[in-house]
Design a protein around this motif. Structure first.
Motif, PDB file in Angstrom:
ATOM      1  N   MET A 163       0.839  -1.170   0.000  1.00  0.00           N
ATOM      2  CA  MET A 163       0.000   0.000   0.000  1.00  0.00           C
ATOM      3  C   MET A 163       0.891   1.243   0.000  1.00  0.00           C
ATOM      4  SD  MET A 163      -2.755   0.974   2.896  1.00  0.00           S
ATOM      5  CE  MET A 163      -1.963   2.010   4.076  1.00  0.00           C
ATOM      6  N   PRO A 164       0.834   2.014  -1.075  1.00  0.00           N
ATOM      7  CA  PRO A 164       1.657   3.229  -1.146  1.00  0.00           C
ATOM      8  C   PRO A 164       1.165   4.299  -0.175  1.00  0.00           C
ATOM      9  CG  PRO A 164       0.497   2.818  -3.235  1.00  0.00           C
ATOM     10  CD  PRO A 164       0.106   1.743  -2.293  1.00  0.00           C
ATOM     11  N   LEU A 165       2.101   5.062   0.340  1.00  0.00           N
ATOM     12  CA  LEU A 165       1.775   6.140   1.267  1.00  0.00           C
ATOM     13  C   LEU A 165       1.592   7.447   0.509  1.00  0.00           C
ATOM     14  CD1 LEU A 165       4.342   5.419   4.102  1.00  0.00           C
ATOM     15  CD2 LEU A 165       1.912   4.916   4.117  1.00  0.00           C
ATOM     16  N   SER A 166       0.737   8.290   1.048  1.00  0.00           N
ATOM     17  CA  SER A 166       0.564   9.610   0.450  1.00  0.00           C
ATOM     18  C   SER A 166       1.772  10.478   0.785  1.00  0.00           C
ATOM     19  CB  SER A 166      -0.712  10.266   0.990  1.00  0.00           C
ATOM     20  OG  SER A 166      -0.560  10.547   2.364  1.00  0.00           O
ATOM     21  N   VAL A 167       1.904  11.576   0.072  1.00  0.00           N
ATOM     22  CA  VAL A 167       3.013  12.493   0.310  1.00  0.00           C
ATOM     23  C   VAL A 167       2.934  13.053   1.726  1.00  0.00           C
ATOM     24  CG1 VAL A 167       4.032  14.696  -0.392  1.00  0.00           C
ATOM     25  CG2 VAL A 167       3.256  13.083  -2.124  1.00  0.00           C
ATOM     26  N   GLY A 168       1.743  13.395   2.173  1.00  0.00           N
ATOM     27  CA  GLY A 168       1.575  13.935   3.525  1.00  0.00           C
ATOM     28  C   GLY A 168       1.992  12.947   4.602  1.00  0.00           C
ATOM     29  N   MET A 169       1.595  11.690   4.431  1.00  0.00           N
ATOM     30  CA  MET A 169       1.958  10.669   5.406  1.00  0.00           C
ATOM     31  C   MET A 169       3.469  10.432   5.395  1.00  0.00           C
ATOM     32  SD  MET A 169       0.946   8.832   7.806  1.00  0.00           S
ATOM     33  CE  MET A 169      -0.730   8.287   7.791  1.00  0.00           C
ATOM     34  N   SER A 170       4.071  10.420   4.215  1.00  0.00           N
ATOM     35  CA  SER A 170       5.524  10.258   4.121  1.00  0.00           C
ATOM     36  C   SER A 170       6.242  11.400   4.834  1.00  0.00           C
ATOM     37  CB  SER A 170       5.963  10.206   2.659  1.00  0.00           C
ATOM     38  OG  SER A 170       5.438   9.070   2.025  1.00  0.00           O
ATOM     39  N   LEU A 171       5.792  12.626   4.623  1.00  0.00           N
ATOM     40  CA  LEU A 171       6.407  13.778   5.288  1.00  0.00           C
ATOM     41  C   LEU A 171       6.214  13.716   6.791  1.00  0.00           C
ATOM     42  CD1 LEU A 171       5.520  16.652   2.794  1.00  0.00           C
ATOM     43  CD2 LEU A 171       7.744  15.570   3.175  1.00  0.00           C
ATOM     44  N   LEU A 172       5.060  13.239   7.241  1.00  0.00           N
ATOM     45  CA  LEU A 172       4.803  13.092   8.668  1.00  0.00           C
ATOM     46  C   LEU A 172       5.749  12.060   9.286  1.00  0.00           C
ATOM     47  CD1 LEU A 172       2.946  14.100  10.925  1.00  0.00           C
ATOM     48  CD2 LEU A 172       1.432  12.192  10.395  1.00  0.00           C
ATOM     49  N   ILE A 173       5.986  10.964   8.598  1.00  0.00           N
ATOM     50  CA  ILE A 173       6.911   9.939   9.084  1.00  0.00           C
ATOM     51  C   ILE A 173       8.328  10.501   9.150  1.00  0.00           C
ATOM     52  CG2 ILE A 173       8.004   7.726   8.493  1.00  0.00           C
ATOM     53  CD1 ILE A 173       5.231   6.877   7.370  1.00  0.00           C
ATOM     54  N   ILE A 174       8.744  11.225   8.108  1.00  0.00           N
ATOM     55  CA  ILE A 174      10.081  11.816   8.094  1.00  0.00           C
ATOM     56  C   ILE A 174      10.228  12.810   9.238  1.00  0.00           C
ATOM     57  CG2 ILE A 174      11.615  13.352   6.787  1.00  0.00           C
ATOM     58  CD1 ILE A 174      10.521  11.945   4.235  1.00  0.00           C
ATOM     59  N   LEU A 175       9.205  13.605   9.489  1.00  0.00           N
ATOM     60  CA  LEU A 175       9.241  14.577  10.591  1.00  0.00           C
ATOM     61  C   LEU A 175       9.348  13.866  11.939  1.00  0.00           C
ATOM     62  CD1 LEU A 175       9.016  17.539  11.529  1.00  0.00           C
ATOM     63  CD2 LEU A 175       6.541  17.185  11.633  1.00  0.00           C
ATOM     64  N   ALA A 176       8.588  12.806  12.120  1.00  0.00           N
ATOM     65  CA  ALA A 176       8.629  12.064  13.382  1.00  0.00           C
ATOM     66  C   ALA A 176      10.005  11.447  13.610  1.00  0.00           C
ATOM     67  CB  ALA A 176       7.550  10.972  13.389  1.00  0.00           C
ATOM     68  N   VAL A 177      10.593  10.885  12.568  1.00  0.00           N
ATOM     69  CA  VAL A 177      11.920  10.287  12.690  1.00  0.00           C
ATOM     70  C   VAL A 177      12.965  11.365  12.984  1.00  0.00           C
ATOM     71  CG1 VAL A 177      13.734   9.072  11.407  1.00  0.00           C
ATOM     72  CG2 VAL A 177      11.376   8.271  11.284  1.00  0.00           C
ATOM     73  N   ALA A 178      12.867  12.501  12.302  1.00  0.00           N
ATOM     74  CA  ALA A 178      13.824  13.588  12.521  1.00  0.00           C
ATOM     75  C   ALA A 178      13.724  14.121  13.948  1.00  0.00           C
ATOM     76  CB  ALA A 178      13.586  14.708  11.510  1.00  0.00           C
ATOM     77  N   LEU A 179      12.512  14.326  14.445  1.00  0.00           N
ATOM     78  CA  LEU A 179      12.343  14.823  15.809  1.00  0.00           C
ATOM     79  C   LEU A 179      12.844  13.819  16.846  1.00  0.00           C
ATOM     80  CD1 LEU A 179       8.860  16.588  15.593  1.00  0.00           C
ATOM     81  CD2 LEU A 179      11.106  17.657  15.850  1.00  0.00           C
ATOM     82  N   THR A 180      12.583  12.558  16.617  1.00  0.00           N
ATOM     83  CA  THR A 180      13.054  11.525  17.536  1.00  0.00           C
ATOM     84  C   THR A 180      14.578  11.474  17.556  1.00  0.00           C
ATOM     85  OG1 THR A 180      11.061  10.233  17.107  1.00  0.00           O
ATOM     86  CG2 THR A 180      12.920   9.070  18.091  1.00  0.00           C
ATOM     87  N   THR A 181      15.188  11.543  16.384  1.00  0.00           N
ATOM     88  CA  THR A 181      16.647  11.536  16.306  1.00  0.00           C
ATOM     89  C   THR A 181      17.229  12.761  17.007  1.00  0.00           C
ATOM     90  OG1 THR A 181      16.562  10.339  14.214  1.00  0.00           O
ATOM     91  CG2 THR A 181      18.620  11.471  14.731  1.00  0.00           C
ATOM     92  N   PHE A 182      16.643  13.916  16.766  1.00  0.00           N
ATOM     93  CA  PHE A 182      17.114  15.144  17.403  1.00  0.00           C
ATOM     94  C   PHE A 182      16.973  15.045  18.920  1.00  0.00           C
ATOM     95  CE2 PHE A 182      16.336  19.497  18.951  1.00  0.00           C
ATOM     96  CZ  PHE A 182      17.548  20.066  18.600  1.00  0.00           C
TER      97      PHE A 182
END
Length: 110
Positions: free
Chosen positions: A1-20
């Motif tokens: 199931m492909p992800l929407s652009v918004g969901m992909s950006l949300l995942i990237i943001l969550a990973v970036a915040l967690t890493t930070f």
């Protein structure tokens, strides 16, 4: 199931915040000039070798020593990795050479 652009950006943001957050929290808990507790210093000394030991055991736990190739590729790779690390003290070199040797042995020799 492909992800929407918004969901992909949300995942990237969550990973970036967690890493930070994982990078910032130690500086908040132990600011400059504050004494680091003995238990944290102890864990800093012993956790790296303990984790490496666990990884070695995990990687070698299913090595077939009673049937061909009798763990020879694994033993050779471990010896080369350990020997190179003792000699050169270069993690990338020792792990890389051990991995290349192991892959060569299992793909071309055994």
């Amino acid at each position: 199931m492909p992800l929407s652009v918004g969901m992909s950006l949300l995942i990237i943001l969550a990973v970036a915040l967690t890493t930070f957050a994982t990078r910032v929290v130690p500086f908040l808990i132990f600011p400059k000039g504050k004494e680091i507790p003995d238990v944290v210093q102890y864990l800093g000394r012993v956790l790296t070798p303990a984790v490496i030991g666990m990884l070695v055991v995990y990687c070698l736990k299913t090595t077939p020593v009673l049937s061909a190739p009798y763990g020879i590729p694994e033993a050779a790779a471990v010896l080369v990795t350990a020997g190179l690390h003792v000699w050169k003290r270069n993690n990338l070199l020792s792990i890389g050479a051990g991995t290349v040797l192991y892959m060569f042995l299992v793909q071309a020799v055994f």
